[in-house]
Design a protein around this motif. Structure first.
Motif, PDB file in Angstrom:
ATOM      1  N   THR A 164      -6.726   6.276  -4.522  1.00  0.00           N
ATOM      2  CA  THR A 164      -7.453   5.963  -5.765  1.00  0.00           C
ATOM      3  C   THR A 164      -6.899   4.723  -6.459  1.00  0.00           C
ATOM      4  OG1 THR A 164      -6.043   7.529  -6.970  1.00  0.00           O
ATOM      5  CG2 THR A 164      -8.173   8.353  -6.159  1.00  0.00           C
ATOM      6  N   ILE A 165      -5.646   4.812  -6.905  1.00  0.00           N
ATOM      7  CA  ILE A 165      -5.064   3.716  -7.684  1.00  0.00           C
ATOM      8  C   ILE A 165      -4.890   2.464  -6.836  1.00  0.00           C
ATOM      9  CG2 ILE A 165      -3.084   2.965  -9.051  1.00  0.00           C
ATOM     10  CD1 ILE A 165      -2.587   5.880  -9.760  1.00  0.00           C
ATOM     11  N   VAL A 166      -4.264   2.638  -5.658  1.00  0.00           N
ATOM     12  CA  VAL A 166      -3.911   1.473  -4.848  1.00  0.00           C
ATOM     13  C   VAL A 166      -5.137   0.684  -4.397  1.00  0.00           C
ATOM     14  CG1 VAL A 166      -2.789   0.713  -2.718  1.00  0.00           C
ATOM     15  CG2 VAL A 166      -1.719   2.482  -4.127  1.00  0.00           C
ATOM     16  N   PRO A 167      -6.147   1.302  -3.780  1.00  0.00           N
ATOM     17  CA  PRO A 167      -7.311   0.504  -3.353  1.00  0.00           C
ATOM     18  C   PRO A 167      -8.035  -0.178  -4.509  1.00  0.00           C
ATOM     19  CG  PRO A 167      -7.320   2.646  -2.294  1.00  0.00           C
ATOM     20  CD  PRO A 167      -6.271   2.705  -3.358  1.00  0.00           C
ATOM     21  N   ALA A 168      -8.118   0.524  -5.648  1.00  0.00           N
ATOM     22  CA  ALA A 168      -8.834  -0.039  -6.787  1.00  0.00           C
ATOM     23  C   ALA A 168      -8.171  -1.324  -7.274  1.00  0.00           C
ATOM     24  CB  ALA A 168      -8.908   0.984  -7.916  1.00  0.00           C
ATOM     25  N   PHE A 169      -6.841  -1.310  -7.386  1.00  0.00           N
ATOM     26  CA  PHE A 169      -6.158  -2.482  -7.920  1.00  0.00           C
ATOM     27  C   PHE A 169      -5.909  -3.547  -6.861  1.00  0.00           C
ATOM     28  CE2 PHE A 169      -5.721   0.398 -11.387  1.00  0.00           C
ATOM     29  CZ  PHE A 169      -5.762  -0.426 -12.498  1.00  0.00           C
ATOM     30  N   LEU A 170      -5.939  -3.165  -5.602  1.00  0.00           N
ATOM     31  CA  LEU A 170      -5.964  -4.184  -4.546  1.00  0.00           C
ATOM     32  C   LEU A 170      -7.256  -4.981  -4.627  1.00  0.00           C
ATOM     33  CD1 LEU A 170      -4.519  -2.346  -1.404  1.00  0.00           C
ATOM     34  CD2 LEU A 170      -3.432  -4.163  -2.725  1.00  0.00           C
ATOM     35  N   PHE A 171      -8.357  -4.266  -4.832  1.00  0.00           N
ATOM     36  CA  PHE A 171      -9.654  -4.938  -4.940  1.00  0.00           C
ATOM     37  C   PHE A 171      -9.715  -5.807  -6.190  1.00  0.00           C
ATOM     38  CE2 PHE A 171     -13.921  -4.908  -6.850  1.00  0.00           C
ATOM     39  CZ  PHE A 171     -14.604  -5.620  -5.880  1.00  0.00           C
ATOM     40  N   LEU A 172      -9.212  -5.273  -7.326  1.00  0.00           N
ATOM     41  CA  LEU A 172      -9.248  -6.039  -8.574  1.00  0.00           C
ATOM     42  C   LEU A 172      -8.390  -7.302  -8.479  1.00  0.00           C
ATOM     43  CD1 LEU A 172      -9.106  -3.181 -11.237  1.00  0.00           C
ATOM     44  CD2 LEU A 172     -11.067  -4.610 -10.651  1.00  0.00           C
ATOM     45  N   SER A 173      -7.242  -7.204  -7.808  1.00  0.00           N
ATOM     46  CA  SER A 173      -6.394  -8.389  -7.651  1.00  0.00           C
ATOM     47  C   SER A 173      -7.069  -9.422  -6.762  1.00  0.00           C
ATOM     48  CB  SER A 173      -5.037  -7.997  -7.072  1.00  0.00           C
ATOM     49  OG  SER A 173      -5.169  -7.504  -5.753  1.00  0.00           O
ATOM     50  N   GLY A 191       0.700  15.658  -2.064  1.00  0.00           N
ATOM     51  CA  GLY A 191      -0.698  15.666  -2.498  1.00  0.00           C
ATOM     52  C   GLY A 191      -0.982  14.603  -3.532  1.00  0.00           C
ATOM     53  N   TYR A 192      -0.062  14.470  -4.511  1.00  0.00           N
ATOM     54  CA  TYR A 192      -0.248  13.449  -5.528  1.00  0.00           C
ATOM     55  C   TYR A 192      -0.062  12.043  -4.945  1.00  0.00           C
ATOM     56  CZ  TYR A 192      -0.680  16.579  -9.518  1.00  0.00           C
ATOM     57  OH  TYR A 192      -1.145  17.503 -10.415  1.00  0.00           O
ATOM     58  N   TYR A 193       0.846  11.937  -3.978  1.00  0.00           N
ATOM     59  CA  TYR A 193       1.047  10.642  -3.316  1.00  0.00           C
ATOM     60  C   TYR A 193      -0.246  10.199  -2.627  1.00  0.00           C
ATOM     61  CZ  TYR A 193       2.793   7.132  -0.032  1.00  0.00           C
ATOM     62  OH  TYR A 193       2.989   5.981   0.680  1.00  0.00           O
ATOM     63  N   THR A 194      -0.866  11.154  -1.917  1.00  0.00           N
ATOM     64  CA  THR A 194      -2.120  10.836  -1.216  1.00  0.00           C
ATOM     65  C   THR A 194      -3.221  10.480  -2.205  1.00  0.00           C
ATOM     66  OG1 THR A 194      -1.497  12.373   0.542  1.00  0.00           O
ATOM     67  CG2 THR A 194      -3.804  11.698   0.438  1.00  0.00           C
ATOM     68  N   MET A 195      -3.251  11.218  -3.326  1.00  0.00           N
ATOM     69  CA  MET A 195      -4.282  10.942  -4.338  1.00  0.00           C
ATOM     70  C   MET A 195      -4.120   9.530  -4.898  1.00  0.00           C
ATOM     71  SD  MET A 195      -4.959  12.831  -7.994  1.00  0.00           S
ATOM     72  CE  MET A 195      -3.480  12.073  -8.669  1.00  0.00           C
ATOM     73  N   ALA A 196      -2.875   9.161  -5.226  1.00  0.00           N
ATOM     74  CA  ALA A 196      -2.628   7.815  -5.749  1.00  0.00           C
ATOM     75  C   ALA A 196      -2.912   6.756  -4.693  1.00  0.00           C
ATOM     76  CB  ALA A 196      -1.181   7.703  -6.229  1.00  0.00           C
ATOM     77  N   ILE A 232       0.831  -1.213   0.000  1.00  0.00           N
ATOM     78  CA  ILE A 232       0.000   0.000   0.000  1.00  0.00           C
ATOM     79  C   ILE A 232       0.861   1.257   0.000  1.00  0.00           C
ATOM     80  CG2 ILE A 232      -1.642   1.340   1.365  1.00  0.00           C
ATOM     81  CD1 ILE A 232      -2.895  -1.324   2.230  1.00  0.00           C
ATOM     82  N   PHE A 233       1.865   1.313   0.888  1.00  0.00           N
ATOM     83  CA  PHE A 233       2.638   2.547   1.044  1.00  0.00           C
ATOM     84  C   PHE A 233       3.710   2.723  -0.029  1.00  0.00           C
ATOM     85  CE2 PHE A 233       1.025   1.994   5.408  1.00  0.00           C
ATOM     86  CZ  PHE A 233       0.394   3.221   5.550  1.00  0.00           C
ATOM     87  N   THR A 234       4.145   1.640  -0.663  1.00  0.00           N
ATOM     88  CA  THR A 234       5.136   1.775  -1.742  1.00  0.00           C
ATOM     89  C   THR A 234       4.492   1.809  -3.116  1.00  0.00           C
ATOM     90  OG1 THR A 234       5.422  -0.636  -1.846  1.00  0.00           O
ATOM     91  CG2 THR A 234       6.910   0.593  -0.387  1.00  0.00           C
ATOM     92  N   GLY A 235       3.205   1.491  -3.191  1.00  0.00           N
ATOM     93  CA  GLY A 235       2.528   1.435  -4.477  1.00  0.00           C
ATOM     94  C   GLY A 235       2.590   2.703  -5.311  1.00  0.00           C
ATOM     95  N   PRO A 236       2.357   3.895  -4.743  1.00  0.00           N
ATOM     96  CA  PRO A 236       2.306   5.111  -5.569  1.00  0.00           C
ATOM     97  C   PRO A 236       3.648   5.575  -6.095  1.00  0.00           C
ATOM     98  CG  PRO A 236       1.056   5.371  -3.517  1.00  0.00           C
ATOM     99  CD  PRO A 236       1.874   4.141  -3.386  1.00  0.00           C
ATOM    100  N   PHE A 237       4.778   5.064  -5.616  1.00  0.00           N
ATOM    101  CA  PHE A 237       6.069   5.653  -5.941  1.00  0.00           C
ATOM    102  C   PHE A 237       6.430   5.557  -7.418  1.00  0.00           C
ATOM    103  CE2 PHE A 237       6.804   5.491  -1.356  1.00  0.00           C
ATOM    104  CZ  PHE A 237       7.409   6.729  -1.150  1.00  0.00           C
ATOM    105  N   LEU A 238       6.132   4.444  -8.071  1.00  0.00           N
ATOM    106  CA  LEU A 238       6.457   4.323  -9.487  1.00  0.00           C
ATOM    107  C   LEU A 238       5.728   5.381 -10.311  1.00  0.00           C
ATOM    108  CD1 LEU A 238       6.407   0.450  -9.948  1.00  0.00           C
ATOM    109  CD2 LEU A 238       8.396   1.948 -10.041  1.00  0.00           C
ATOM    110  N   PHE A 239       4.486   5.612  -9.967  1.00  0.00           N
ATOM    111  CA  PHE A 239       3.710   6.632 -10.668  1.00  0.00           C
ATOM    112  C   PHE A 239       4.284   8.013 -10.423  1.00  0.00           C
ATOM    113  CE2 PHE A 239       0.185   9.739 -10.295  1.00  0.00           C
ATOM    114  CZ  PHE A 239      -0.142   9.823 -11.635  1.00  0.00           C
ATOM    115  N   LEU A 240       4.624   8.308  -9.179  1.00  0.00           N
ATOM    116  CA  LEU A 240       5.121   9.640  -8.832  1.00  0.00           C
ATOM    117  C   LEU A 240       6.507   9.901  -9.404  1.00  0.00           C
ATOM    118  CD1 LEU A 240       3.889   9.792  -5.137  1.00  0.00           C
ATOM    119  CD2 LEU A 240       2.890  10.919  -7.118  1.00  0.00           C
TER     120      LEU A 240
END
Length: 345
Positions: free
Chosen positions: A107-116, A99-104, A76-84
């Motif tokens: 948004t991105i992390v929970p969505a793809f955790l659920f999809l996985s 701000g962008y880290y929090t947004m990712a 969860i906490f390392t997920g946004p770094f590649l995007f940022l």
């Protein structure tokens, strides 16, 4: 099972390619830096999705929840770094990073955790269902093999007794009986291993059996066996009728008139009707099914396994005659104008 896993791999690959194209198409319209942004976004989604996907595989059992949640927190906490990192690699000002880290992160992390999680649950459900069906099929095949294996010794035991009588009496028909038995055993050992056989071949097997039994009688044929309909495209499970015919001989009087045992096999559209009628031996020493007999129970079990909800087996004892009617429905038949062929009369 490996084929199913390959199908899932192709589905994953196809969906990710389609998703990447859609993301690239959308970002190319809104951002001049769309290419690195697309790469970072897709890499982030892949990292979160498959890290959690394989985490669910490795730590799915009980007693592994502690390790699962530790690794989940790390994802969860390392997920946004590649995007940022791809988004800001040319930026001089990193103030909006948080701000962008929090947004990712929300948004991105929970969505793809659920999809996985959804993908893993779906795959497990499909694989478990297939495994269950395979185990059930193996159990059915094992039971069918066991039931069929009972036929050979049961049939051989009865027939050898008849041949023993002929040999003991030094009857001239004894050599012919041995040859007929060899022909029957050849069918039972080699041809009946297939799931289905042509109906005409099964009827020929019954005809040979009747010919072997006829050696015991001096009168005209005691069995009237007739087939009505076209057997060219009709296939059935092998060795399905032999127990019924054996019982007809076993429970009939010792002295039989010509045509006393009647066998009729009729094909009507997609139905196969087998009727057998024999006189009842009124001697108390003979029951319709002797204790420990495997004839009718064997037939019932095989029909239940081979033709579930497709058959009916009716047995009627009038006191004078014993009648068995077996109907198998839903056979894939080509309908032709039937003709009556007497196989043995």
């Amino acid at each position: 099972m490996n084929r199913i896993k390959k199908v899932f791999t192709l589905i994953h690959l196809g969906l990710w390619i389609l998703f990447s194209l859609l993301v690239a198409l959308q970002l190319s319209q809104d951002d001049s830096n769309w290419f690195p942004l697309t790469i970072g976004f897709i890499l982030t989604c892949l990292y979160v999705f498959y890290s959690h996907f394989f985490l669910l595989t490795r730590y799915a059992g009980k007693g592994k929840r502690g390790a699962y949640f530790k690794w989940l927190a790390a994802i969860i906490f390392t997920g946004p770094f590649l995007f940022l990192l791809t988004h800001y690699y040319k930026q001089d000002n990193w103030d909006p990073f948080l701000g962008y880290y929090t947004m990712a992160l929300v948004t991105i992390v929970p969505a793809f955790l659920f999809l996985s999680w959804l993908a893993r649950v779906t795959e497990n459900l499909v694989l478990n269902t297939i495994r269950k069906e395979q185990l059930e099929k193996q159990a059915v095949q094992a039971e069918l093999h066991y039931l069929k294996s009972q036929i050979n010794p049961h049939f051989l035991f009865n027939t050898l007794n008849n041949i023993h009588t002929l040999v003991y009496k030094q009857a001239p028909a004894a050599p012919e009986a041995v040859l007929r038995l060899a022909s029957l055993m050849r069918y039972m050992i080699y041809e009946s291993n297939a799931p289905t056989v042509p109906l005409s071949r099964e009827m020929k097997y019954l005809q040979d059996y009747v010919g072997l039994q006829q050696l015991r009688y001096k009168k005209s044929p005691v069995v009237d066996l007739a087939l009505e309909g076209d057997t060219a495209s009709c296939h059935i499970a092998p060795l399905l009728y032999i127990h019924l015919l054996e019982n007809a001989y076993k429970h009939s009087p010792a002295r039989l008139e010509p045509g006393a045992i009647q066998v009729r096999v009729t094909i009507q559209e997609n139905r196969l009707i087998f009727r057998l009628r024999n006189p009842v031996n009124k001697s108390p020493a003979h029951a319709l099914e002797e204790p420990g007999g495997i004839g009718l129970p064997n037939v019932r079990k095989r029909l239940t396994l081979l033709y579930p909800d497709q058959h009916s087996l009716e047995i009627h004892n009038s006191g004078e005659t014993f009648t068995v009617t077996l109907i198998i429905n839903g056979l894939p038949l080509q309908v032709h104008e039937g003709e009556t062929h007497l196989l043995y009369n």
